[in-house]
Design a protein around this motif. Structure first.
Motif, PDB file in Angstrom:
ATOM      1  N   LYS A  25      52.788 127.647  24.054  1.00 42.76           N
ATOM      2  CA  LYS A  25      51.994 128.625  24.804  1.00 42.76           C
ATOM      3  C   LYS A  25      51.003 127.878  25.694  1.00 42.76           C
ATOM      4  CE  LYS A  25      52.500 132.627  21.991  1.00 42.76           C
ATOM      5  NZ  LYS A  25      51.970 133.945  21.797  1.00 42.76           N
ATOM      6  N   LEU A  27      47.681 127.805  28.511  1.00 39.86           N
ATOM      7  CA  LEU A  27      46.389 128.430  28.755  1.00 39.86           C
ATOM      8  C   LEU A  27      46.546 129.524  29.801  1.00 39.86           C
ATOM      9  CD1 LEU A  27      44.191 125.214  28.990  1.00 39.86           C
ATOM     10  CD2 LEU A  27      44.381 126.786  27.041  1.00 39.86           C
ATOM     11  N   ASP A  28      45.612 130.451  29.810  1.00 38.45           N
ATOM     12  CA  ASP A  28      45.672 131.598  30.712  1.00 38.45           C
ATOM     13  C   ASP A  28      45.876 131.188  32.176  1.00 38.45           C
ATOM     14  OD1 ASP A  28      45.443 134.546  30.916  1.00 38.45           O
ATOM     15  OD2 ASP A  28      43.727 134.026  32.185  1.00 38.45           O
ATOM     16  N   GLU A  29      45.238 130.096  32.582  1.00 37.31           N
ATOM     17  CA  GLU A  29      45.339 129.677  33.986  1.00 37.31           C
ATOM     18  C   GLU A  29      46.746 129.231  34.381  1.00 37.31           C
ATOM     19  OE1 GLU A  29      43.358 125.474  34.398  1.00 37.31           O
ATOM     20  OE2 GLU A  29      42.477 126.546  32.698  1.00 37.31           O
ATOM     21  N   TYR A  30      47.590 128.905  33.403  1.00 35.22           N
ATOM     22  CA  TYR A  30      48.966 128.490  33.677  1.00 35.22           C
ATOM     23  C   TYR A  30      49.990 129.570  33.325  1.00 35.22           C
ATOM     24  CZ  TYR A  30      46.782 123.932  34.036  1.00 35.22           C
ATOM     25  OH  TYR A  30      45.982 122.891  34.402  1.00 35.22           O
ATOM     26  N   ALA A  31      49.509 130.715  32.850  1.00 37.01           N
ATOM     27  CA  ALA A  31      50.404 131.806  32.464  1.00 37.01           C
ATOM     28  C   ALA A  31      51.134 132.353  33.691  1.00 37.01           C
ATOM     29  CB  ALA A  31      49.608 132.918  31.789  1.00 37.01           C
ATOM     30  N   ARG A  33      52.311 135.469  35.752  1.00 41.51           N
ATOM     31  CA  ARG A  33      51.940 136.862  35.947  1.00 41.51           C
ATOM     32  C   ARG A  33      53.060 137.581  36.693  1.00 41.51           C
ATOM     33  NH1 ARG A  33      47.851 133.976  34.770  1.00 41.51           N
ATOM     34  NH2 ARG A  33      45.907 134.833  33.999  1.00 41.51           N
ATOM     35  N   LYS A  38      52.605 142.321  33.525  1.00 40.00           N
ATOM     36  CA  LYS A  38      52.797 141.620  32.250  1.00 40.00           C
ATOM     37  C   LYS A  38      52.484 140.134  32.447  1.00 40.00           C
ATOM     38  CE  LYS A  38      55.843 142.479  28.821  1.00 40.00           C
ATOM     39  NZ  LYS A  38      57.150 142.743  28.248  1.00 40.00           N
ATOM     40  N   ILE A  39      51.881 139.526  31.436  1.00 46.30           N
ATOM     41  CA  ILE A  39      51.524 138.112  31.495  1.00 46.30           C
ATOM     42  C   ILE A  39      52.315 137.363  30.427  1.00 46.30           C
ATOM     43  CG2 ILE A  39      49.652 136.426  31.306  1.00 46.30           C
ATOM     44  CD1 ILE A  39      47.726 138.667  32.176  1.00 46.30           C
ATOM     45  N   TYR A  41      53.089 133.685  28.449  1.00 52.25           N
ATOM     46  CA  TYR A  41      52.428 132.436  28.081  1.00 52.25           C
ATOM     47  C   TYR A  41      53.390 131.366  27.586  1.00 52.25           C
ATOM     48  CZ  TYR A  41      48.119 135.094  28.463  1.00 52.25           C
ATOM     49  OH  TYR A  41      47.087 135.851  28.940  1.00 52.25           O
ATOM     50  N   SER A  42      54.660 131.699  27.453  1.00 56.49           N
ATOM     51  CA  SER A  42      55.635 130.715  26.966  1.00 56.49           C
ATOM     52  C   SER A  42      57.013 131.045  27.529  1.00 56.49           C
ATOM     53  CB  SER A  42      55.693 130.720  25.428  1.00 56.49           C
ATOM     54  OG  SER A  42      56.286 131.912  24.958  1.00 56.49           O
ATOM     55  N   GLU A  45      58.438 133.890  25.627  1.00 60.63           N
ATOM     56  CA  GLU A  45      58.013 135.195  26.123  1.00 60.63           C
ATOM     57  C   GLU A  45      58.803 135.582  27.377  1.00 60.63           C
ATOM     58  OE1 GLU A  45      53.751 135.348  26.536  1.00 60.63           O
ATOM     59  OE2 GLU A  45      53.441 134.976  24.399  1.00 60.63           O
TER      60      GLU A  45
END
Length: 102
Positions: A25, A27-31, A33, A38-39, A41-42, A45
């Protein structure tokens, strides 16, 4: 239906062991979008989301020579081999199969 979901999750779990970054997973800044809000993280996902993703959402991110999913896998997870294969995929079904087999 429960049995089908169980089999799907077993297959996802088997797939998860095929490449090291699958469960990682970020960090949010690399998620990632998605256009639908939907966001992700991996890569796991992403794989799960592809199964229920609308065609409109998929083709927003994959069209012409553009493949946002391949770019994310390459640039964030450093999975160049997988990303290179993803780059040529044009359908959601083919991307699911590629990720399942990789």
């Amino acid at each position: 239906e429960i049995q089908a979901k169980l089999e799907e999750f077993k297959h996802i779990n088997k797939t998860a062991h095929k490449f090291k970054s699958f469960n990682t997973k970020v960090l949010d800044e690399y998620a990632f979008r998605l256009v639908d809000g939907k966001i992700l993280y991996s890569m796991q996902e992403l794989f799960i989301a592809l199964n229920s993703m609308s065609d409109d959402t998929f083709y927003f991110h994959v069209s012409g020579g553009k493949n946002d999913f391949a770019n994310w896998v390459r640039d964030v997870f450093f999975e160049k081999e997988l990303a290179d294969k993803m780059q040529s995929v044009k359908t959601k079904k083919d991307l699911i199969e590629l990720m399942r087999e990789h």
